[in-house]
Design a protein around this motif. Structure first.
Motif, PDB file in Angstrom:
ATOM      1  N   ILE A 487       0.873  -1.122   0.360  1.00 40.87           N
ATOM      2  CA  ILE A 487      -0.232  -0.791  -0.145  1.00 40.87           C
ATOM      3  C   ILE A 487       1.043   1.222  -0.268  1.00 40.87           C
ATOM      4  O   ILE A 487       1.985   1.404   1.075  1.00 40.87           O
ATOM      5  CB  ILE A 487      -0.783  -0.255   1.369  1.00 40.87           C
ATOM      6  N   ILE A 488       0.545   2.059  -0.993  1.00 38.98           N
ATOM      7  CA  ILE A 488       1.310   3.963  -0.958  1.00 38.98           C
ATOM      8  C   ILE A 488       0.493   4.107  -0.267  1.00 38.98           C
ATOM      9  O   ILE A 488      -0.749   5.006  -1.304  1.00 38.98           O
ATOM     10  CB  ILE A 488       2.095   3.533  -2.657  1.00 38.98           C
ATOM     11  N   ASP A 489       0.643   5.263   0.933  1.00 40.68           N
ATOM     12  CA  ASP A 489      -0.083   6.042   1.263  1.00 40.68           C
ATOM     13  C   ASP A 489       0.400   7.206   0.469  1.00 40.68           C
ATOM     14  O   ASP A 489       1.556   7.901   0.667  1.00 40.68           O
ATOM     15  CB  ASP A 489       0.718   5.929   2.926  1.00 40.68           C
ATOM     16  N   GLY A 490      -0.184   7.990  -0.564  1.00 41.95           N
ATOM     17  CA  GLY A 490      -0.049   8.766  -1.022  1.00 41.95           C
ATOM     18  C   GLY A 490      -0.258  10.485  -0.501  1.00 41.95           C
ATOM     19  O   GLY A 490      -0.591  11.239  -1.480  1.00 41.95           O
ATOM     20  N   SER A 491      -0.855  10.741   0.623  1.00 43.91           N
ATOM     21  CA  SER A 491      -1.020  11.696   1.493  1.00 43.91           C
ATOM     22  C   SER A 491       0.310  12.759   0.943  1.00 43.91           C
ATOM     23  O   SER A 491      -0.068  14.157   1.334  1.00 43.91           O
ATOM     24  CB  SER A 491      -1.211  11.533   3.152  1.00 43.91           C
ATOM     25  N   THR A 492       1.261  12.739   0.959  1.00 46.33           N
ATOM     26  CA  THR A 492       2.651  13.457   0.958  1.00 46.33           C
ATOM     27  C   THR A 492       2.696  13.990  -0.465  1.00 46.33           C
ATOM     28  O   THR A 492       3.852  14.184  -0.593  1.00 46.33           O
ATOM     29  CB  THR A 492       3.376  13.591   1.703  1.00 46.33           C
ATOM     30  N   ILE A 493       2.172  13.412  -1.381  1.00 48.91           N
ATOM     31  CA  ILE A 493       2.579  13.055  -2.603  1.00 48.91           C
ATOM     32  C   ILE A 493       1.238  14.596  -3.381  1.00 48.91           C
ATOM     33  O   ILE A 493       0.107  14.485  -4.050  1.00 48.91           O
ATOM     34  CB  ILE A 493       2.072  12.223  -3.589  1.00 48.91           C
ATOM     35  N   ASN A 494       2.361  15.797  -3.790  1.00 53.28           N
ATOM     36  CA  ASN A 494       1.551  16.640  -4.060  1.00 53.28           C
ATOM     37  C   ASN A 494       1.592  16.848  -5.557  1.00 53.28           C
ATOM     38  O   ASN A 494       0.681  17.054  -6.244  1.00 53.28           O
ATOM     39  CB  ASN A 494       2.667  18.148  -3.474  1.00 53.28           C
ATOM     40  N   THR A 495       2.586  15.880  -6.019  1.00 50.62           N
ATOM     41  CA  THR A 495       2.429  15.998  -7.339  1.00 50.62           C
ATOM     42  C   THR A 495       2.409  15.326  -8.153  1.00 50.62           C
ATOM     43  O   THR A 495       2.992  13.816  -7.226  1.00 50.62           O
ATOM     44  CB  THR A 495       3.203  17.279  -8.014  1.00 50.62           C
ATOM     45  N   LEU A 496       2.402  14.320  -9.765  1.00 49.95           N
ATOM     46  CA  LEU A 496       2.532  13.637 -10.077  1.00 49.95           C
ATOM     47  C   LEU A 496       2.523  13.117 -11.415  1.00 49.95           C
ATOM     48  O   LEU A 496       1.680  14.035 -12.159  1.00 49.95           O
ATOM     49  CB  LEU A 496       1.144  12.534  -9.683  1.00 49.95           C
TER      50      LEU A 496
END
Length: 577
Positions: A487-496
């Motif tokens: 599981i990738i917790d993406g809560s800290t990913i601002n851009t993709l």
């Protein structure tokens, strides 16, 4: 039109509420900085390679312009030692110092730097152009004072040395001409340095440089210092600078452009950092873009009245603060002091010994060195301390503009390296909560058997896409026998970006070969938009995206229970409370 004028001319915000109490503070501050400005302006003009009078010319129009646009109540503007060093380094490549052509190029440089600052300010690039990181500024401000101090050895010792930014050349020539040192010149200069060094610790209420200049003028006239071989300032024109167009030549402008850009950015950094410092101390807000416009207009319009480049002065701003400055009007009062000097007092400065100016420059320059800043950078983050040392070394050994550029490049490489290898934390559940925290930093956090939960502490882009993919694959390979869900917790990913999307797709294929499924949780709205538009959601499936890690874990455990007829979801609920 009225709104535009009010937004552009910041004087309209404080002038209507101006009163006698504020005038009292500004009058004291303006007179104090005006008295300081006279010796400093003349000395800094010498650093720039132009006659001392041009340092006083820089105290007329620019100081009248800045209060119209500036948002800092405390900033005192005028020539600054480090800026003058950049001027000397750039213009010195094209013309010989103190020649007519050199003076014209210096004034043209002021106009170009001001024009660039006006352009950047009008485009609201104030916050975007902070390309000079703190380590770069720290490195430059260590090297620059040393270069300035060494550049004054000729005036301090009474010998002929090449006007250059390269310390090695100055030291070499000094060694060859050691026997030619003019003893009396050296005695004047070293005495002034010692006196200023000693008095500095007494914290006098009156600027010591002003006292030194006044005393040396009287002593030089009384003893006939010029007849003993000591170089004096000589004739200084009386009167205000006349209006004249800078000598615009496109070949010259092309050659000066790198210096103008460097100067424009360094001046902005100086003004912005000084302004922010005083604004924070006195609880008000400055506008970085308006500061660009204010300093740009001061430089641009000042060049039409023979002004050399100006910026925010730390020493004069500090003295102005101590004198209880209230508004930018103090700059206008300072300008009045300079105008009075130009009209009435310039003949007095004929007898001012050059070693005294050299002493003032050397002491002022060495006071800019802040070893504590290096220690703080290295203690807080060693990599930034090394960037500061690298910048200082390059500036000393290769050149001023080259040193700044290499420092910026090193800082950017460091930034890209940091972003290309960001922190990826493996998470565990905090018992009694639904919170997932870094296992390394939170001993109470517990991993969940068969699941690996990773938090990406950066934006997911082409810069770090390979690193993320390889990290997750490597981690999964290490736990291949026990991990079946990532599981990738993406809560800290601002851009993709699209590169990252491709890497995720290739990673999914690799994980499937090991019978591992990938889930993504906690994505922000803009990132979810990219996931949908790029086809990643369709590629993985809607049931592989969740609002948070807790929801993803609950779904996976429910799926495991259905498959193995176990009660892992119930156990998980007991743990989370």
């Amino acid at each position: 039109m009225e709104d535009w004028l009010r937004k552009t001319f910041k004087i309209s915000e404080w002038l209507p509420n101006y009163n006698g109490q504020k005038l009292s503070g500004d009058l004291t501050a303006g007179l104090t900085t005006g008295v300081m400005f006279i010796p400093q302006g003349m000395a800094y003009a010498v650093i720039a390679g132009v006659p001392p009078i041009y340092g006083l010319y820089a105290g007329v129009i620019p100081l009248l312009i800045y209060p119209l646009f500036g948002t800092s109540k405390n900033l005192s503007v005028g020539p600054v030692a480090i800026d003058m060093l950049i001027v000397a380094a750039g213009v010195g490549l094209i013309a010989e110092p103190n020649t007519d052509r050199y003076i014209k190029l210096t004034i043209l440089l002021a106009m170009m730097a001001g024009g660039l600052q006006l352009l950047m300010g009008s485009m609201r690039l104030g916050s975007v152009l902070n390309i000079f990181s703190r380590p770069v500024i720290a490195g430059f401000t260590l090297a620059a004072p040393l270069i300035i101090a060494f550049s004054q050895l000729n005036n301090l010792l009474g010998i002929e040395l090449t006007q250059t930014q390269y310390i090695i050349v100055i030291i070499e020539e000094f060694i060859w001409q050691f026997d030619d040192i003019h003893t009396q010149t050296f005695l004047w200069g070293i005495t002034a340095i010692v006196v200023m060094g000693i008095v500095r610790y007494w914290k006098p209420i009156f600027p010591i440089s002003v006292v030194i200049v006044a005393f040396s003028l009287v002593l030089s006239w009384f003893t006939g210092a010029a007849q003993t071989g000591i170089q004096v300032v000589g004739d200084i024109p009386t009167g205000l600078p006349s209006f004249s167009m800078p000598d615009i030549n496109f070949n010259n402008m092309r050659e000066l452009l790198p210096t103008a850009l460097t100067l424009a950015l360094v001046q902005f950094m100086s003004v912005a950092s000084l302004g922010q410092t005083f604004a924070k101390r006195h609880n008000y807000i400055i506008d970085a873009n308006h500061e660009l416009v204010a300093i740009g207009a001061s430089n641009f319009f000042g060049s039409f009245f023979k002004s050399i480049p100006i910026s925010g002065s730390f020493s004069r701003s500090a003295a102005s603060e101590q004198a209880n400055v209230q508004t930018p009007l103090a700059n206008i009062i300072t300008s009045g002091v300079i105008i009075t000097t130009l009209l009435l007092l310039t003949p007095i400065f004929y007898y001012l010994p050059m070693p005294i100016l050299a002493a003032i420059i050397i002491v002022a320059s060495l006071n800019l060195i802040d070893i504590g800043e290096f220690k703080l950078l290295y203690r807080t983050k060693p990599s930034e301390g090394l960037i500061a040392i690298f910048t200082a070394g390059c500036t000393l050994l290769i050149g001023i503009q080259e040193g700044i550029l290499l420092g910026v490049v090193a800082s950017m490489i460091h930034m890209f390296y940091k972003y290309s290898r960001p922190n990826v934390a493996e998470l565990g559940i905090i018992p009694g909560t639904r919170l997932f925290k870094n296992l390394e930093r939170n001993p109470e956090a517990k991993p969940i058997d068969g699941l690996m939960i990773l938090r990406v502490d950066a934006s997911f882009s082409f810069v770090n896409a390979d690193f993320f993919r390889d990290y997750i694959i490597e981690k999964s390979r290490e736990r291949n026998q026990s991990t079946h869900y990532v599981i990738i917790d993406g809560s800290t990913i601002n851009t993709l970006d699209t590169t990252a999307v491709d890497k995720i797709k290739s990673m999914v294929g690799t994980l499937k070969n090991w019978n591992i499924e990938l889930y993504i949780a906690g994505l922000k709205g803009p990132v979810r938009d990219v996931v949908s538009k790029s086809g990643l959601r369709e590629f993985l499936g809607d049931d592989h995206f969740y609002r948070d890690p807790h929801e993803a874990v609950s779904h996976i455990l429910e799926k495991i229970d259905q498959k193995d007829e176990s009660s892992r979801l119930a156990d998980y609920k007991d743990v989370t409370g």
